[in-house]
Design a protein around this motif. Structure first.
Motif, PDB file in Angstrom:
ATOM      1  N   PHE A   1       9.064  45.395  99.958  1.00  0.00           N
ATOM      2  CA  PHE A   1       8.299  44.770  98.796  1.00  0.00           C
ATOM      3  C   PHE A   1       8.321  43.420  98.605  1.00  0.00           C
ATOM      4  O   PHE A   1       7.459  42.662  98.197  1.00  0.00           O
ATOM      5  CB  PHE A   1       9.473  45.017  97.566  1.00  0.00           C
ATOM      6  N   VAL A   2       9.076  42.513  99.568  1.00  0.00           N
ATOM      7  CA  VAL A   2       9.088  40.825  99.527  1.00  0.00           C
ATOM      8  C   VAL A   2       8.803  40.589 100.859  1.00  0.00           C
ATOM      9  O   VAL A   2       9.466  41.210 101.966  1.00  0.00           O
ATOM     10  CB  VAL A   2      10.455  40.699  98.912  1.00  0.00           C
TER      11      VAL A   2
ATOM     12  N   LEU B   1       6.292  38.162  96.376  1.00  0.00           N
ATOM     13  CA  LEU B   1       6.098  39.500  96.568  1.00  0.00           C
ATOM     14  C   LEU B   1       4.822  39.910  97.261  1.00  0.00           C
ATOM     15  O   LEU B   1       3.707  39.266  97.102  1.00  0.00           O
ATOM     16  CB  LEU B   1       5.889  39.881  95.021  1.00  0.00           C
TER      17      LEU B   1
ATOM     18  N   SER C   1       4.443  44.526  91.409  1.00  0.00           N
ATOM     19  CA  SER C   1       5.662  45.230  91.922  1.00  0.00           C
ATOM     20  C   SER C   1       6.701  44.947  90.237  1.00  0.00           C
ATOM     21  O   SER C   1       6.592  43.740  89.840  1.00  0.00           O
ATOM     22  CB  SER C   1       6.291  44.529  92.955  1.00  0.00           C
TER      23      SER C   1
ATOM     24  N   VAL D   1      13.538  44.831  92.823  1.00  0.00           N
ATOM     25  CA  VAL D   1      12.087  44.761  92.791  1.00  0.00           C
ATOM     26  C   VAL D   1      11.684  46.168  93.433  1.00  0.00           C
ATOM     27  O   VAL D   1      12.195  46.484  94.515  1.00  0.00           O
ATOM     28  CB  VAL D   1      11.626  43.769  93.800  1.00  0.00           C
TER      29      VAL D   1
END
Length: 759
Positions: free
Chosen positions: A86-87, A112, A117, A168
């Motif tokens: 996600f990151v 991100l 997200s 997240v």
């Protein structure tokens, strides 16, 4: 307030913990439930700095630090892989911090991969709503500035304490534990009015001791420095902030923050009203502005300390009462559990006894069908044979009573049978059926009674003897009819059952065969009965360690030894190195001395480094041997170091400013000649130059005179009679230039000595 710590030992596997922490709904949110204490600790550790590991482990009762680090490394690696989905980048993870405006913030920088997200905020595992706009609609808000994300918690209260987690998508990226101490301000900071170049002091008194509080100046956090000096009293109740050398730009709002409580006050810096100092710095003042009455503060702090200690004692008493109540409740629960366990045991025993009785009844039924009495009959009273002459036989004599285990003898003619003797057989209770088992044939032969002649009484459970010898004038009586099975006498046992084999006779007297022409049923030889009684199980506690192995640093070429102590001298254990079993060899000796087990390495080399383990009776202890090879020096070289040697340490740094007072050598109408003192600290370097600037009073500009060399004296011949001049002097070395020293006004045409203070 008294806080009772909750301690637990970390024993769960890392994979199981991660599974607990990763339980998610379909949309990536967590399950709506409070976090378990163990889950909470691991989430705190995964976002904490390494320097805080020891404190966190101490607070939560984790004692196996090495195992914790191993599991934490595995969990962090797995979480990094999840975050990478996600990151793309994450940094600047700031723990929750209380600000001076009654709010707390959580800051983190992250990039991100998908800007859409979803970001979630949790408190102790429960999702909390937040707004993305800075308004008072919700207590929690999120503000995004580029890649920086700032969560804000407003209107702080004691209920805001807990573990805050930022997720997240379906992955946790950061967690921070927010603790709210029970503290407030007994005395708040007050407004201070200070003159320019004067020191100012703010001070406050807390209701509970704190090692430190946070200070803010004009909404910016302050740190301890030469400009801002922060102090705390010995009892941790009085906190002070001193602002040194106040200038007008230092004025503004100052705040003190303790826990979630804060107070603030103004610092007003008044300009120097002396017209002569207009446009330049005034003289440094030694006074302190602000309420600096220590006696009053100490008195208030003492009262607060007594109050705090009293509250602590009351809380301790309440805690003791609560603990005693818990112990009573726990004892009641234990008793109830023991009673339930006892009742269950009794029910189980009753069921087992009923089952055993049922089996015994079935066995008795089977035995009753095949058991028969085998007592031999005596001579028949009226059935004797006739004499040899054929004449009618006369009445014979009366047969004698049978003895125990035998049979009376007939006496010729029509005699009367003797009474059967009483048997000497034994019987056991039904409950011994499991241990004493006989075949149907044995049961048939056992306890055979003897019946006398017609009208003889029944024997009792003895083995039948042989028929007696016939009397004079007649033959021995025929074997009598089969006797009725005798009753069995119950055998009573004394003493406890033991696990040994018991051997006993069924009859104390050995029965001999009775000789005769005609005999009844032959008696059986006595038998031996083997009784096996199951021994009560004894639980062996096994071997345990009184002292385990310890890590060892070994030097190459020297000996090393590992030692452990077990609870039993009979213990035999095995040694392992890196998982492989090892035994005594040329370089290793394994010995056992009573309860001590030792492994000795005679001459350490690099190959002996590794993890060693001793295992006995399923228990084990481990340690590491770290091999080091430090430099070695000949003895003659080391002797040289025994002679004391002295060295001079020179620390190089920028020089300090020149020092006054000035020494006016000449102040004529055309020349001003003066001297000053060298700096207190030249920074460990040679002075290359003094740099001077000059200002004619009444003008706003400074004229650079330039470097004048390393001499601390200057002769200025470019002056006008009656004019006043001011000089700035700096020191120059290879490490840099010092701060300036500014002189007071020197008037051309006068001669005198002026004292000058440093800036």
């Amino acid at each position: 307030m008294y806080f009772e710590k909750v301690f637990f030992v970390v024993v769960t596997e890392a994979t199981d913990l991660r599974k607990k922490l990763k339980k998610r709904n379909v949309d990536g949110t967590r399950e709506h439930k409070q976090m378990e204490p163990e889950e909470k600790v691991w989430e705190i550790l995964m976002s904490a700095d390494k320097k805080d590991y020891e404190r966190i482990c101490h607070e939560h009762g984790i004692t196996d630090f090495r195992r914790m680090l191993k599991k934490l490394t595995e969990m962090k690696k797995e979480r990094e892989e999840e975050i990478a989905e996600f990151v793309s980048h994450i940094s600047t993870l700031k723990p929750i911090e209380v600000q001076d405006d009654d709010c707390a913030t959580i800051e983190l920088d992250m990039d991100l991969k998908d800007p859409s997200s979803k970001i979630f905020l949790y408190k102790d595992g429960v999702m909390i709503p937040f707004t993305k706009e800075d308004n008072d609609a919700l207590k929690h808000s999120l503000k995004r500035i580029g890649k920086k994300y700032v969560f804000t918690i407003k209107n702080l209260g004691s209920g805001d304490a807990g573990l805050y987690s930022v997720d997240v998508g379906g992955c946790n990226v950061f967690s921070t534990d927010f603790k709210v101490p029970e503290v407030d301000f007994a005395v708040k900071i007050k407004e201070v009015k200070a003159e320019e170049r004067e020191d100012a002091i703010f001070q406050c008194v807390l209701t509970a001791p704190l090692n430190e509080i946070k200070w803010y100046g004009r909404s910016a956090p302050l740190t301890h420095s030469e400009k801002f000096e922060m102090t705390v009293s010995e009892d941790k109740l009085i906190h002070k902030l001193i602002v040194r050398d106040c200038l007008q730009l230092d004025g503004g709002i100052y705040a003190a923050v303790a826990g979630i409580k804060s107070c603030n006050a103004f610092l007003v810096v008044e300009a120097d009203k002396d017209p002569l100092n207009k446009g330049k710095k005034g003289t440094r003042k030694t006074t302190m502005a602000g309420d600096n009455n220590d006696e009053d503060l100490i008195k208030i702090a003492k009262e607060q300390q007594e109050k705090y200690q009293k509250e602590m004692e009351e809380n301790m008493e309440l805690a003791k009462i609560a603990r005693a109540e818990r112990e009573v409740a726990d004892a009641a629960v234990t008793v109830e559990a023991e009673e339930a366990k006892k009742a269950a045991t009794e029910r189980k025993a009753a069921a087992r006894a009923a089952d055993k009785a049922k089996k015994a009844k079935e066995m008795a039924s089977r035995r009753a069908g095949g058991a028969r009495g085998a007592g031999a009959a005596g001579g028949a009273g009226g059935a004797g044979a006739a004499g040899v002459a054929g004449a009618a036989g006369v009445a014979g004599g009366v047969g004698a009573d049978g003895t125990d285990g035998g049979q009376g003898a007939g006496a010729g003619g029509d005699g009367q049978g003797g009474h059967g003797g009483e048997g000497a057989g034994e019987d056991f209770d039904d409950e011994d059926d499991d241990s004493l088992q006989y075949s149907d044939k044995e049961m048939e032969e056992d306890g055979e009674g003897v019946e006398g002649g017609a009208g003889g009484k029944v024997g009792h459970g003895a083995v039948g003897g042989e028929g007696g010898e016939g009397g004079e004038g007649g033959e021995g009586g025929e074997g009598g009819k089969q006797g009725v099975k005798g009753r069995r006498k119950k055998r009573v046992r004394d003493g406890p059952l033991v696990a040994d084999t018991v051997i006993g006779d069924s009859n104390d007297e050995e029965t001999t065969d009775q000789q005769g022409e005609k005999s009844g049923k032959k008696g059986k030889r006595p038998r031996k009965k083997i009784v096996d009684v199951e021994a009560e199980a004894v639980v062996d506690p096994g071997v345990h360690f009184h002292a385990g192995l310890s890590d060892c640093k070994a030097i190459v070429g020297e000996a090393a030894e590992l030692e452990c102590k077990v609870s039993s001298e009979d213990c035999v254990g095995l040694w392992y190195k890196d998982g492989d079993e090892i035994q005594s060899s040329e370089g290793i000796t394994i010995t056992k001395d009573g309860t001590f087990h030792r492994l000795k390495i005679h001459k350490v080399t690099e190959e002996f480094a590794g993890k060693y383990k001793f295992e006995a009776d399923g228990r084990k202890t481990e340690s590491l041997i770290v091999v080091e090879d430090p430099p070695r020096f000949p003895d003659e070289d080391l002797e040289a170091f025994k002679t004391p040697a002295f060295s001079k340490l020179i620390v190089l740094d920028k020089p300090t400013p020149p020092m006054g007072p000035l020494d006016i050598v000449e102040a004529s109408s055309s020349v001003i000649d003066f001297k000053w003192r060298a700096p207190k600290d030249s920074g460990g370097c040679k002075i290359d130059n003094y740099i001077l600037e000059r200002q004619q009073i009444g003008r706003n500009t400074w004229k650079k005179v330039g470097p004048i060399g390393p001499e601390s004296a200057y002769r200025d011949s470019d002056v006008d009679h009656g004019r006043k001049y001011c000089y700035r002097i700096r020191v120059e070395t290879e490490m840099g230039t010092s701060e300036l020293m500014e002189t007071e006004d020197i008037q051309a045409g006068t001669k005198g000595k002026l004292r000058q203070t440093t800036n």
